[in-house]
Motif scaffolding. Structure first.
Motif, mmCIF file in Angstrom:
data_model
loop_
_atom_site.group_PDB
_atom_site.id
_atom_site.type_symbol
_atom_site.label_atom_id
_atom_site.label_comp_id
_atom_site.label_asym_id
_atom_site.label_seq_id
_atom_site.Cartn_x
_atom_site.Cartn_y
_atom_site.Cartn_z
ATOM 1 N N ILE A 1 42.006 49.193 43.143
ATOM 2 C CA ILE A 1 42.884 48.666 44.693
ATOM 3 C C ILE A 1 42.992 47.231 44.174
ATOM 4 O O ILE A 1 42.152 46.581 44.082
ATOM 5 N N CYS A 2 44.249 46.969 44.149
ATOM 6 C CA CYS A 2 44.757 45.616 44.289
ATOM 7 C C CYS A 2 45.201 45.138 45.464
ATOM 8 O O CYS A 2 46.012 45.681 46.003
ATOM 9 N N LEU A 3 44.794 43.827 46.089
ATOM 10 C CA LEU A 3 45.019 43.326 47.286
ATOM 11 C C LEU A 3 45.696 42.161 47.207
ATOM 12 O O LEU A 3 45.317 41.274 46.558
ATOM 13 N N TYR A 4 46.921 42.079 47.663
ATOM 14 C CA TYR A 4 47.707 40.889 47.920
ATOM 15 C C TYR A 4 47.342 40.373 49.420
ATOM 16 O O TYR A 4 47.180 41.062 50.428
ATOM 17 N N ASN A 5 47.896 38.955 49.308
ATOM 18 C CA ASN A 5 47.714 38.260 50.731
ATOM 19 C C ASN A 5 46.307 38.917 51.445
ATOM 20 O O ASN A 5 46.291 39.095 52.642
ATOM 21 N N PRO A 6 45.183 38.488 50.712
ATOM 22 C CA PRO A 6 43.798 38.851 51.380
ATOM 23 C C PRO A 6 43.348 38.152 52.524
ATOM 24 O O PRO A 6 42.610 38.887 53.427
ATOM 25 N N GLU B 1 27.720 47.194 44.620
ATOM 26 C CA GLU B 1 27.820 46.594 43.109
ATOM 27 C C GLU B 1 29.197 46.983 42.266
ATOM 28 O O GLU B 1 29.173 46.566 41.103
ATOM 29 N N THR B 2 30.041 47.484 42.968
ATOM 30 C CA THR B 2 31.171 47.878 42.126
ATOM 31 C C THR B 2 31.813 46.553 41.614
ATOM 32 O O THR B 2 31.958 45.413 42.161
ATOM 33 N N VAL B 3 32.315 46.766 40.138
ATOM 34 C CA VAL B 3 32.859 45.432 39.569
ATOM 35 C C VAL B 3 34.259 45.082 40.255
ATOM 36 O O VAL B 3 35.125 46.049 40.471
ATOM 37 N N CYS B 4 34.500 43.770 40.650
ATOM 38 C CA CYS B 4 35.830 43.396 41.198
ATOM 39 C C CYS B 4 36.280 42.230 40.527
ATOM 40 O O CYS B 4 35.228 41.400 39.890
ATOM 41 N N GLY B 5 37.477 41.621 40.787
ATOM 42 C CA GLY B 5 37.823 40.534 40.124
ATOM 43 C C GLY B 5 38.643 39.777 41.236
ATOM 44 O O GLY B 5 39.368 40.165 42.033
ATOM 45 N N VAL B 6 38.567 38.549 41.070
ATOM 46 C CA VAL B 6 39.668 37.747 41.852
ATOM 47 C C VAL B 6 40.482 36.743 41.030
ATOM 48 O O VAL B 6 39.688 36.183 39.897
ATOM 49 N N ALA B 7 41.763 36.518 41.392
ATOM 50 C CA ALA B 7 42.509 35.668 40.453
ATOM 51 C C ALA B 7 43.307 34.877 41.349
ATOM 52 O O ALA B 7 44.059 35.164 42.288
ATOM 53 N N SER B 8 42.969 33.494 41.111
ATOM 54 C CA SER B 8 43.635 32.398 42.080
ATOM 55 C C SER B 8 44.483 31.613 41.328
ATOM 56 O O SER B 8 44.244 31.205 40.155
ATOM 57 N N ALA C 1 38.946 33.725 49.541
ATOM 58 C CA ALA C 1 40.100 33.844 48.926
ATOM 59 C C ALA C 1 41.111 33.533 49.999
ATOM 60 O O ALA C 1 40.978 33.216 51.116
ATOM 61 N N ASP C 2 42.275 33.169 49.438
ATOM 62 C CA ASP C 2 43.553 32.626 50.367
ATOM 63 C C ASP C 2 44.800 33.328 49.817
ATOM 64 O O ASP C 2 44.834 34.438 49.104
ATOM 65 N N MET C 3 46.022 32.835 50.296
ATOM 66 C CA MET C 3 47.206 33.476 50.190
ATOM 67 C C MET C 3 47.736 33.353 48.484
ATOM 68 O O MET C 3 48.740 33.958 48.144
ATOM 69 N N PHE C 4 46.879 32.493 47.836
ATOM 70 C CA PHE C 4 47.267 32.373 46.356
ATOM 71 C C PHE C 4 46.086 33.229 45.611
ATOM 72 O O PHE C 4 46.242 32.727 44.293
ATOM 73 N N THR C 5 45.323 34.009 46.027
ATOM 74 C CA THR C 5 44.540 34.954 45.341
ATOM 75 C C THR C 5 45.097 36.126 45.472
ATOM 76 O O THR C 5 45.408 36.700 46.577
ATOM 77 N N THR C 6 44.817 36.916 44.282
ATOM 78 C CA THR C 6 44.984 38.370 44.299
ATOM 79 C C THR C 6 43.693 38.866 43.850
ATOM 80 O O THR C 6 42.981 38.504 42.970
ATOM 81 N N VAL C 7 43.252 40.022 44.592
ATOM 82 C CA VAL C 7 41.897 40.718 44.491
ATOM 83 C C VAL C 7 42.037 42.206 43.774
ATOM 84 O O VAL C 7 42.900 42.824 44.118
ATOM 85 N N PHE C 8 41.160 42.446 42.925
ATOM 86 C CA PHE C 8 41.133 43.686 42.035
ATOM 87 C C PHE C 8 39.667 44.342 42.390
ATOM 88 O O PHE C 8 38.637 43.669 42.044
ATOM 89 N N ILE C 9 39.851 45.469 43.110
ATOM 90 C CA ILE C 9 38.629 46.200 43.298
ATOM 91 C C ILE C 9 38.260 47.533 42.433
ATOM 92 O O ILE C 9 39.317 48.294 42.428
ATOM 93 N N GLY C 10 37.353 47.650 41.423
ATOM 94 C CA GLY C 10 37.332 48.351 40.688
ATOM 95 C C GLY C 10 37.219 50.170 41.377
ATOM 96 O O GLY C 10 36.558 49.771 42.354
ATOM 97 N N LYS C 11 37.321 50.762 40.490
ATOM 98 C CA LYS C 11 36.955 52.222 40.793
ATOM 99 C C LYS C 11 35.559 52.692 40.249
ATOM 100 O O LYS C 11 34.778 51.606 39.711
#
Length: 246
Positions: A157-162, A185-192, A214-224
């Motif tokens: 799951i990729c989240l915009y505007n978190p 413990e699911t692996v996730c990532g944040v890109a700011s 996170a803020d509006m300049f962050t994109t979030v990635f939640i692993g499967k």
């Protein structure tokens, strides 16, 4: 002929735009967009006419593009990322019937999901869903339903505007809903600030993500469930090695 290019400028830096986007803006008489995005490109296209509208004036912005094109101009309507991903492409086409003499051409750009994924490693190598947590145009009940169904289906799951000032706890709520179906413990990532000053990439756990600032300049990635951390990278295996082992 009157023409509007609907352009995705990616993160906004010149070297991160496509050659096609650069050519279209060079061909244009006017460049129109949200104030922040126009400020990102102004220095690269001197001599152009620049027009802006603030946030929440998207309809006005698109009408302005059509009205300028009606004067015989070639206009670039710019959006960050890709214009067809939470951008102005759909709205331009919705309004186009009112301006039958204006030619429209879409120019793709690198959206935050792709740019952020590249910075984090390879989180999107398998099936994934992209959801915006902004409820300005989508009811929050519908957003939560999509989040839960994507989690249940084991999509990355990729989240915009978190998170924003008006939505300080939406990311935490999303994580709590996802943890019904996935381990904390699911692996996730944040890109700011992807591709901009202050860019930062982090690989963290789902439980850590729930409280991440996170803020509006962050994109979030939640692993499967199969997503792993390899060194500093977030990786979702497609299954090539597993298939070879069989």
């Amino acid at each position: 002929m009157s023409k509007i290019y609907v352009i995705g400028i990616g993160p906004g830096a010149y070297d991160q735009m496509t050659g096609k986007a650069i050519r279209a803006m060079n061909e244009s008489d006017a460049i129109i967009g949200y104030t922040v995005y126009v400020d990102l490109v102004k220095e690269y296209f001197p001599g152009k006419e620049f027009m802006t509208t603030p946030m929440k004036k998207e309809v006005d912005r698109c009408v302005l593009a059509f009205e300028e094109a009606k004067k015989g101009k070639t206009v670039s309507m710019i959006c960050s990322g890709d214009a067809g991903v939470y951008g102005m492409a759909g709205l331009i086409l919705e309004l186009s019937a009112q301006y039958p003499g204006v030619e429209i051409k879409m120019i793709p750009g690198v959206t935050a999901a792709c740019a952020g994924a590249a910075g984090l490693g390879a989180p999107l190598t398998h099936d994934f869903a992209v959801v915006s947590l902004s409820d300005r145009l989508t009811p929050i009940e519908m957003i939560w339903e999509r989040i839960e169904k994507a989690a249940q289906a084991d999509f990355v799951i990729c989240l915009y505007n978190p998170r924003s000032k008006g939505r300080p706890d939406y990311l935490k709520q999303a994580c709590e809903r996802i943890m019904k179906y996935r381990s904390p413990e699911t692996v996730c990532g944040v890109a700011s600030c992807i591709g901009r000053d202050g860019e930062e990439m982090k690989v963290i756990s789902l439980k850590e993500l729930a409280d991440y600032p996170a803020d509006m300049f962050t994109t979030v990635f939640i692993g499967k469930t199969s997503t792993v951390k390899i060194g500093k990278w977030m990786v979702t295996p497609r299954g090539y090695l597993q298939k070879k082992e069989k």
